[in-house]
Design a protein around this motif. Structure first.
Motif, PDB file in Angstrom:
ATOM      1  N   SER A  96      89.212  20.901  54.872  1.00 18.05           N
ATOM      2  CA  SER A  96      90.450  20.116  54.833  1.00 18.05           C
ATOM      3  C   SER A  96      91.365  20.685  53.768  1.00 18.05           C
ATOM      4  O   SER A  96      91.049  21.694  53.126  1.00 18.05           O
ATOM      5  N   LEU A  97      92.484  20.019  53.548  1.00 17.67           N
ATOM      6  CA  LEU A  97      93.409  20.424  52.485  1.00 17.67           C
ATOM      7  C   LEU A  97      93.190  19.639  51.203  1.00 17.67           C
ATOM      8  O   LEU A  97      93.979  19.754  50.262  1.00 17.67           O
ATOM      9  N   ARG A  98      92.125  18.854  51.146  1.00 21.97           N
ATOM     10  CA  ARG A  98      91.820  18.139  49.912  1.00 21.97           C
ATOM     11  C   ARG A  98      91.332  19.139  48.856  1.00 21.97           C
ATOM     12  O   ARG A  98      90.708  20.155  49.165  1.00 21.97           O
ATOM     13  N   ALA A  99      91.622  18.813  47.596  1.00 21.57           N
ATOM     14  CA  ALA A  99      91.325  19.732  46.500  1.00 21.57           C
ATOM     15  C   ALA A  99      89.856  20.103  46.432  1.00 21.57           C
ATOM     16  O   ALA A  99      89.506  21.223  46.034  1.00 21.57           O
ATOM     17  N   GLU A 100      88.958  19.188  46.817  1.00 19.50           N
ATOM     18  CA  GLU A 100      87.531  19.491  46.765  1.00 19.50           C
ATOM     19  C   GLU A 100      87.159  20.647  47.685  1.00 19.50           C
ATOM     20  O   GLU A 100      86.118  21.289  47.511  1.00 19.50           O
ATOM     21  N   HIS A 101      88.008  20.945  48.667  1.00 20.76           N
ATOM     22  CA  HIS A 101      87.744  22.055  49.578  1.00 20.76           C
ATOM     23  C   HIS A 101      88.612  23.276  49.284  1.00 20.76           C
ATOM     24  O   HIS A 101      88.164  24.410  49.458  1.00 20.76           O
ATOM     25  N   THR A 102      89.865  23.056  48.868  1.00 22.56           N
ATOM     26  CA  THR A 102      90.751  24.202  48.640  1.00 22.56           C
ATOM     27  C   THR A 102      90.519  24.885  47.292  1.00 22.56           C
ATOM     28  O   THR A 102      90.785  26.079  47.151  1.00 22.56           O
ATOM     29  N   SER A 103      90.013  24.138  46.314  1.00 19.16           N
ATOM     30  CA  SER A 103      89.934  24.673  44.947  1.00 19.16           C
ATOM     31  C   SER A 103      89.030  25.898  44.836  1.00 19.16           C
ATOM     32  O   SER A 103      89.300  26.804  44.037  1.00 19.16           O
ATOM     33  N   ASP A 104      87.961  25.938  45.605  1.00 19.19           N
ATOM     34  CA  ASP A 104      87.040  27.081  45.512  1.00 19.19           C
ATOM     35  C   ASP A 104      87.008  27.921  46.787  1.00 19.19           C
ATOM     36  O   ASP A 104      86.143  28.764  46.966  1.00 19.19           O
ATOM     37  N   TRP A 105      87.977  27.708  47.679  1.00 21.13           N
ATOM     38  CA  TRP A 105      87.983  28.406  48.959  1.00 21.13           C
ATOM     39  C   TRP A 105      88.048  29.922  48.779  1.00 21.13           C
ATOM     40  O   TRP A 105      87.193  30.655  49.285  1.00 21.13           O
ATOM     41  N   ASP A 106      89.054  30.411  48.063  1.00 18.96           N
ATOM     42  CA  ASP A 106      89.204  31.865  47.886  1.00 18.96           C
ATOM     43  C   ASP A 106      87.966  32.472  47.240  1.00 18.96           C
ATOM     44  O   ASP A 106      87.441  33.504  47.701  1.00 18.96           O
ATOM     45  N   ASP A 107      87.499  31.870  46.166  1.00 19.63           N
ATOM     46  CA  ASP A 107      86.332  32.399  45.458  1.00 19.63           C
ATOM     47  C   ASP A 107      85.111  32.441  46.367  1.00 19.63           C
ATOM     48  O   ASP A 107      84.363  33.429  46.383  1.00 19.63           O
ATOM     49  N   ASN A 108      84.886  31.374  47.121  1.00 21.75           N
ATOM     50  CA  ASN A 108      83.705  31.319  47.979  1.00 21.75           C
ATOM     51  C   ASN A 108      83.761  32.345  49.104  1.00 21.75           C
ATOM     52  O   ASN A 108      82.740  32.953  49.455  1.00 21.75           O
ATOM     53  N   VAL A 109      84.944  32.538  49.668  1.00 19.60           N
ATOM     54  CA  VAL A 109      85.059  33.550  50.727  1.00 19.60           C
ATOM     55  C   VAL A 109      84.775  34.937  50.161  1.00 19.60           C
ATOM     56  O   VAL A 109      84.034  35.737  50.756  1.00 19.60           O
ATOM     57  N   HIS A 110      85.334  35.250  49.005  1.00 25.14           N
ATOM     58  CA  HIS A 110      85.102  36.573  48.408  1.00 25.14           C
ATOM     59  C   HIS A 110      83.639  36.751  47.996  1.00 25.14           C
ATOM     60  O   HIS A 110      83.087  37.848  48.138  1.00 25.14           O
ATOM     61  N   LYS A 111      82.999  35.680  47.514  1.00 22.88           N
ATOM     62  CA  LYS A 111      81.570  35.767  47.200  1.00 22.88           C
ATOM     63  C   LYS A 111      80.757  36.028  48.460  1.00 22.88           C
ATOM     64  O   LYS A 111      79.810  36.830  48.457  1.00 22.88           O
ATOM     65  N   ALA A 112      81.116  35.335  49.524  1.00 22.27           N
ATOM     66  CA  ALA A 112      80.390  35.533  50.780  1.00 22.27           C
ATOM     67  C   ALA A 112      80.569  36.947  51.305  1.00 22.27           C
ATOM     68  O   ALA A 112      79.632  37.572  51.805  1.00 22.27           O
ATOM     69  N   LEU A 113      81.775  37.478  51.172  1.00 15.51           N
ATOM     70  CA  LEU A 113      82.024  38.854  51.590  1.00 15.51           C
ATOM     71  C   LEU A 113      81.200  39.835  50.765  1.00 15.51           C
ATOM     72  O   LEU A 113      80.582  40.757  51.310  1.00 15.51           O
ATOM     73  N   ALA A 114      81.188  39.630  49.462  1.00 14.35           N
ATOM     74  CA  ALA A 114      80.432  40.524  48.585  1.00 14.35           C
ATOM     75  C   ALA A 114      78.944  40.430  48.869  1.00 14.35           C
ATOM     76  O   ALA A 114      78.241  41.446  48.931  1.00 14.35           O
ATOM     77  N   SER A 115      78.449  39.220  49.060  1.00 16.63           N
ATOM     78  CA  SER A 115      77.020  39.041  49.347  1.00 16.63           C
ATOM     79  C   SER A 115      76.648  39.661  50.669  1.00 16.63           C
ATOM     80  O   SER A 115      75.613  40.297  50.814  1.00 16.63           O
ATOM     81  N   SER A 116      77.511  39.500  51.646  1.00 10.11           N
ATOM     82  CA  SER A 116      77.227  40.039  52.975  1.00 10.11           C
ATOM     83  C   SER A 116      77.098  41.547  52.947  1.00 10.11           C
ATOM     84  O   SER A 116      76.245  42.127  53.604  1.00 10.11           O
ATOM     85  N   SER A 117      77.951  42.198  52.164  1.00  6.64           N
ATOM     86  CA  SER A 117      77.943  43.661  52.143  1.00  6.64           C
ATOM     87  C   SER A 117      76.696  44.231  51.478  1.00  6.64           C
ATOM     88  O   SER A 117      76.391  45.406  51.634  1.00  6.64           O
ATOM     89  N   THR A 118      75.951  43.383  50.751  1.00  3.75           N
ATOM     90  CA  THR A 118      74.741  43.871  50.076  1.00  3.75           C
ATOM     91  C   THR A 118      73.465  43.276  50.661  1.00  3.75           C
ATOM     92  O   THR A 118      72.401  43.456  50.120  1.00  3.75           O
ATOM     93  N   THR A 119      73.597  42.566  51.790  1.00  2.43           N
ATOM     94  CA  THR A 119      72.430  41.925  52.393  1.00  2.43           C
ATOM     95  C   THR A 119      71.912  42.775  53.540  1.00  2.43           C
ATOM     96  O   THR A 119      72.446  42.738  54.635  1.00  2.43           O
ATOM     97  N   SER A 120      70.897  43.555  53.268  1.00  6.21           N
ATOM     98  CA  SER A 120      70.408  44.492  54.274  1.00  6.21           C
ATOM     99  C   SER A 120      69.584  43.817  55.351  1.00  6.21           C
ATOM    100  O   SER A 120      69.420  44.345  56.439  1.00  6.21           O
ATOM    101  N   SER A 121      69.049  42.612  55.066  1.00  6.80           N
ATOM    102  CA  SER A 121      68.184  41.967  56.047  1.00  6.80           C
ATOM    103  C   SER A 121      68.964  41.298  57.163  1.00  6.80           C
ATOM    104  O   SER A 121      68.404  40.910  58.169  1.00  6.80           O
ATOM    105  N   SER A 122      70.289  41.134  56.976  1.00 13.38           N
ATOM    106  CA  SER A 122      71.086  40.476  57.997  1.00 13.38           C
ATOM    107  C   SER A 122      71.593  41.495  59.000  1.00 13.38           C
ATOM    108  O   SER A 122      72.105  42.540  58.630  1.00 13.38           O
ATOM    109  N   PRO A 123      71.463  41.191  60.301  1.00 18.50           N
ATOM    110  CA  PRO A 123      71.951  42.127  61.315  1.00 18.50           C
ATOM    111  C   PRO A 123      73.465  42.228  61.274  1.00 18.50           C
ATOM    112  O   PRO A 123      74.155  41.284  60.971  1.00 18.50           O
ATOM    113  N   SER A 124      73.964  43.398  61.570  1.00 18.19           N
ATOM    114  CA  SER A 124      75.406  43.629  61.565  1.00 18.19           C
ATOM    115  C   SER A 124      75.970  43.232  62.908  1.00 18.19           C
ATOM    116  O   SER A 124      75.311  43.352  63.918  1.00 18.19           O
ATOM    117  N   GLY A 125      77.208  42.743  62.910  1.00 14.62           N
ATOM    118  CA  GLY A 125      77.833  42.351  64.159  1.00 14.62           C
ATOM    119  C   GLY A 125      78.108  43.543  65.034  1.00 14.62           C
ATOM    120  O   GLY A 125      78.432  44.625  64.549  1.00 14.62           O
TER     121      GLY A 125
END
Length: 314
Positions: A96-125
């Motif tokens: 949603s657009l409530r602060a509890e969701h928007t406040s960490d949105w950018d950080d969480n997406v970038h963390k997920a991207l960084a984690s994904s790029s170093t996770t060898s056990s996950s299959p690639s799309g």
């Protein structure tokens, strides 16, 4: 701050009124002390099937699905994967657009991207793409509760920055429109669009922006009859709704793929899934789907897969 939402059970699902074909979902989970393996964000497209889960999913329940190759991805109405096993691709959602969701949105997406790029056990799309979903049922007052105008503005503010080069994805991430309900307006409603009319209005308004929204796929939700409808009735209504959504999901002259990210029947769940899963798997316009939900009495039961869960992974 909204009051805490409660854990759904089969009983509460069955007691929802017919005028509101919907259930409340718990808010985004708070920060956990656990450090789960980081899921990938780009699943294989060998299977469309995914998991809808959250902090109220029974402990360890997600691991019940890891041996089953029919399941490839998951989401949790949130932007942090928490306990999703690394074998599954994770799709963040800006609830949603409530602060509890928007406040960490950018950080969480970038963390997920960084984690994904170093996770060898996950299959690639198969297509190497990564995906983000936007607002959860903005057409409903007890969910994201966002007007069409505010949803378009919020999409431009929080989603569109990921439409451009986001290393390692030079063409940006794939962005999903808001996930609308299948609620139809009733007498006494506020007159705001709901369900597919909301989606249609959102897509139309996005096209009028100086920089039109980038939209790559369309999530939708569907819940069946609360009055003990015959199995065939729910199956037919589900297929009809998906067909209607396909007709709406045309943007800038392109037919957008659907993601059915919540769906459920309140009748014969096993019979329903046996009918609709092969149909969804063979539907050219349905790219992914997830049955509601990894919860006790739904896909899991007493520490194992329920009968419904067994059908879902088969």
């Amino acid at each position: 701050m909204l009051p805490p939402l409660f854990l759904l059970t089969t009983l509460t699902l069955l007691t929802i009124t017919t005028s509101t074909p919907h259930h409340p979902k718990p808010r985004a989970p708070q920060t956990s002390t656990a450090t789960p393996s980081a899921p990938s964000l780009n699943p294989p497209f060998g299977s469309k099937r995914g998991l809808a889960y959250n902090e109220h999913s029974p402990s360890g329940s997600l691991s019940l699905f890891t041996p089953h190759t029919s399941i490839t991805w998951g989401y949790n109405w949130n932007s942090s994967p928490r306990s999703l096993p690394s074998r599954f691709a994770y799709v963040p959602e800006l609830h949603s657009l409530r602060a509890e969701h928007t406040s960490d949105w950018d950080d969480n997406v970038h963390k997920a991207l960084a984690s994904s790029s170093t996770t060898s056990s996950s299959p690639s799309g198969a297509d190497g793409e990564m995906y983000l979903m936007s607002f959860n049922e903005p057409d409903l007052a007890d969910q994201a509760n966002i007007s069409v105008t505010d949803a378009v503005q919020g999409f431009a503010q929080y989603m569109m920055p990921f439409a451009t080069s986001t290393p390692p994805h030079k063409d940006g991430l794939k962005l999903g429109s808001p996930a609308v309900s299948n609620v139809r307006p009733a007498p006494g409603d506020d007159g705001k669009p709901k369900g597919l009319p909301y989606l249609k209005a959102f897509l139309a308004k996005c096209e009028t922006l100086p920089q039109p929204c980038r939209i790559d796929f369309v999530p939708i939700h569907w819940y069946g009859c609360r009055k003990g409808c015959p199995l065939a009735t729910d199956v037919d209504k589900f297929k009809k709704h998906v067909g209607e959504a396909v007709e709406v999901a045309v943007y800038q002259g392109r037919q957008l793929p659907l993601w059915v990210t919540e769906f459920a029947t309140f009748g014969d769940e096993e019979g329903f899934l046996k009918e609709v899963l092969p149909w969804l798997d063979g539907h050219a316009d349905v790219e992914r789907y997830s049955y509601f939900w990894v919860g006790e009495g739904s896909l899991v039961q007493d520490g194992g897969l329920s009968g419904v869960g067994e059908v879902y992974v088969s």
